[in-house]
Design an enzyme around this catalytic site. Structure first.
Site, PDB file in Angstrom:
ATOM      1  N   GLU A 174      -0.930 -51.655   1.208  1.00 36.21           N
ATOM      2  CA  GLU A 174      -2.112 -52.321   0.649  1.00 36.21           C
ATOM      3  C   GLU A 174      -2.004 -52.520  -0.858  1.00 36.21           C
ATOM      4  O   GLU A 174      -2.996 -52.747  -1.538  1.00 36.21           O
ATOM      5  CB  GLU A 174      -3.364 -51.523   1.003  1.00 36.21           C
ATOM      6  CG  GLU A 174      -3.548 -51.320   2.496  1.00 36.21           C
ATOM      7  CD  GLU A 174      -4.532 -52.281   3.133  1.00 36.21           C
ATOM      8  OE1 GLU A 174      -5.539 -52.608   2.491  1.00 36.21           O
ATOM      9  OE2 GLU A 174      -4.291 -52.713   4.280  1.00 36.21           O
ATOM     10  N   HIS A 248      -9.311 -47.082   0.004  1.00 35.21           N
ATOM     11  CA  HIS A 248      -8.162 -47.150  -0.897  1.00 35.21           C
ATOM     12  C   HIS A 248      -8.287 -46.044  -1.943  1.00 35.21           C
ATOM     13  O   HIS A 248      -9.401 -45.625  -2.279  1.00 35.21           O
ATOM     14  CB  HIS A 248      -8.092 -48.500  -1.632  1.00 35.21           C
ATOM     15  CG  HIS A 248      -7.721 -49.653  -0.766  1.00 35.21           C
ATOM     16  ND1 HIS A 248      -8.319 -50.892  -0.885  1.00 35.21           N
ATOM     17  CD2 HIS A 248      -6.816 -49.776   0.232  1.00 35.21           C
ATOM     18  CE1 HIS A 248      -7.787 -51.722  -0.007  1.00 35.21           C
ATOM     19  NE2 HIS A 248      -6.890 -51.064   0.683  1.00 35.21           N
ATOM     20  N   CYS A 366     -10.652 -53.424  -8.383  1.00 35.82           N
ATOM     21  CA  CYS A 366     -10.169 -54.208  -7.240  1.00 35.82           C
ATOM     22  C   CYS A 366      -9.757 -55.611  -7.660  1.00 35.82           C
ATOM     23  O   CYS A 366      -8.864 -56.208  -7.056  1.00 35.82           O
ATOM     24  CB  CYS A 366     -11.252 -54.307  -6.164  1.00 35.82           C
ATOM     25  SG  CYS A 366     -11.500 -52.808  -5.205  1.00 35.82           S
TER      26      CYS A 366
END
Length: 442
Positions: A174, A248, A366
């Site tokens: 990711e 995450h 992000c």
């Protein structure tokens, strides 16, 4: 040779919507089926980029991916004209349609893992696009991201581009949302912290939500980036935190320079991690651990406290750029009121409004991919990928003219939305001189 950290922010795309596609991302699930405001979302993102430029930082931009992804829908069995494909998908598989419309590439922290030349044996910057196989809508991003990175960082004398890791669960990757770098200076070799949620042969794994990053993926990334001895550290995320919505690592920890700001329950073996980092980096390392008694994991997820950007300004000041939601969660607000007075090394806290992105599960950290570049490497970046005041104003005008201020899931079946998105991205390609990149995908 000087070096700097450049934030390449993802520009929110014109199809930004709240489909709730990301299982394990609580904000995404909570706002599912609500109306979004793509125009506001994009302008909020551009305002953040503008603010970083005001602070004296170099700011880059990664443009939206072409959406809807009609090629993907055709691969899944929908056929006929574009309008027919959209109508059939809306009728038979609305979740697939939403996935092919998703603007999730805006969260550039998931675009790739990047290793600076100071850490690499061959003295070049290495890029590995994330395969993002944990979610269908995000897995669609890998191919375009790979081409975008090659276009943005084109010179093979300075940049190495690897393909995404094999698209299977064993190598689920990711990107930089599970990776950070600590170092005494940007020019010197540092420590890259690779965080995984699962690893073979251990009983430590989340029970409710999936672990999206594997140890084997991280080991492969370190090998292919040819990291020097001592530059790669592998740490497991706390499975209990994943089950509380920490999908995450950048939802529970953020690092920059010689500072690591993290929650007490972020890592599976925090004491071993601290000892290893202190041995590698010395006494100047600042481990800023936030106790559960001050801020719970639940409040950290609600506020995205750790999805802040930890910035080192040209003056040397260390600043935390946090989402405004941190002011809405009382324990977090109280903690931040005392943070700069407790000798942590963080000099100032500033908040920024990114509520459109936050409602879909992505905060300040992000939205950006961090790339450390020395002077020669920065000069080799595609010029149009770096923001200037003029380029920023052009992009604001472009958003104002092309984006809707309200978008619902019912709108995804409307062929007019697809046409609007294509028209907008064709103009953006001309603005950023990316016609050859977009042409095969539009």
């Amino acid at each position: 040779m000087g070096a700097r950290e450049v934030n390449f922010d993802g520009l929110v795309g014109p199809t930004h919507n709240y489909a709730g596609l990301s299982y394990g991302n609580r904000a995404s699930s909570q706002h599912r089926h609500q109306a979004s405001n793509p125009k506001e979302a994009a302008l909020q993102g551009l305002l953040k980029m503008s603010r970083l430029m005001e602070l004296g930082l170099t700011q880059g931009i990664l443009p939206p991916h072409p959406r809807p992804d009609l090629k993907a829908l055709r691969q899944l069995g929908f056929c006929g004209s574009d309008q027919r494909v959209l109508e059939e998908a809306a009728s038979d598989a609305p979740e697939l349609l939403a996935g092919c419309y998703s603007a999730s590439a805006m969260w550039a922290a998931n675009a790739a893992t990047v290793s600076p030349s100071a850490d690499s044996a061959d003295g070049r910057v290495h890029f590995s696009p994330a395969n993002l196989i944990s979610n269908f809508h995000r897995s669609l991003e890998a191919a375009f991201t790979a081409e975008l990175l090659k276009t943005t960082f084109p010179d093979p004398d300075y940049f190495v581009h690897h393909p995404p890791l094999p698209a299977c669960a064993r190598f689920a990757d990711e990107g930089a949302a599970n990776h950070t770098r600590l170092a005494t200076s940007l020019e010197s070799p540092g420590v890259q912290l690779f965080v995984h949620g699962s690893q073979p042969g251990t009983m430590r794994k989340p029970q409710h939500y999936p672990a999206r990053q594997t140890l084997e993926a991280n080991l492969a990334l370190a090998r292919r980036h040819r990291l020097k001895k001592g530059c790669a550290f592998f740490v497991q995320q706390n499975p209990q935190a994943i089950d509380q919505g920490v999908f995450h690592n950048d939802v529970i920890a953020v690092g920059n320079g010689m500072s690591l700001f993290y929650h007490e329950q972020a890592f599976a073996e925090p004491e071993a991690m601290k000892s290893n980092l202190e041995d590698a980096l010395g006494t100047g390392l600042r481990m800023i651990e936030v106790p559960q008694s001050r801020v719970s994991v639940e409040d950290a997820v609600r506020s995205y406290l750790f999805n802040s950007q930890l910035l080192t300004l040209p003056s040397g000041e260390c600043r935390l750029l946090a989402p405004t939601e941190c002011l809405d969660v009382e324990p977090v607000r109280r903690y931040l009121d005392t943070l700069t007075a407790t000798g942590t090394g963080i000099d100032r806290v500033e908040t920024i409004n990114l509520r459109q992105s936050m409602a879909n599960g992505g905060g300040p950290a992000c939205l950006r991919l961090r790339v450390i570049l020395n002077d020669r490497e920065l000069a080799a970046v595609k010029p149009e990928s770096l923001l200037t005041k003029t380029r920023l104003a052009t992009l604001v005008d472009w958003v104002e003219r092309h984006y809707r201020d309200r978008l619902t899931l019912m709108d995804l079946a409307d062929p007019q939305l697809a046409r609007e998105s294509k028209t907008a991205l064709e103009e953006l390609a001309r603005i950023l001189k990316l016609e050859s990149l977009y042409a095969p995908f539009l």
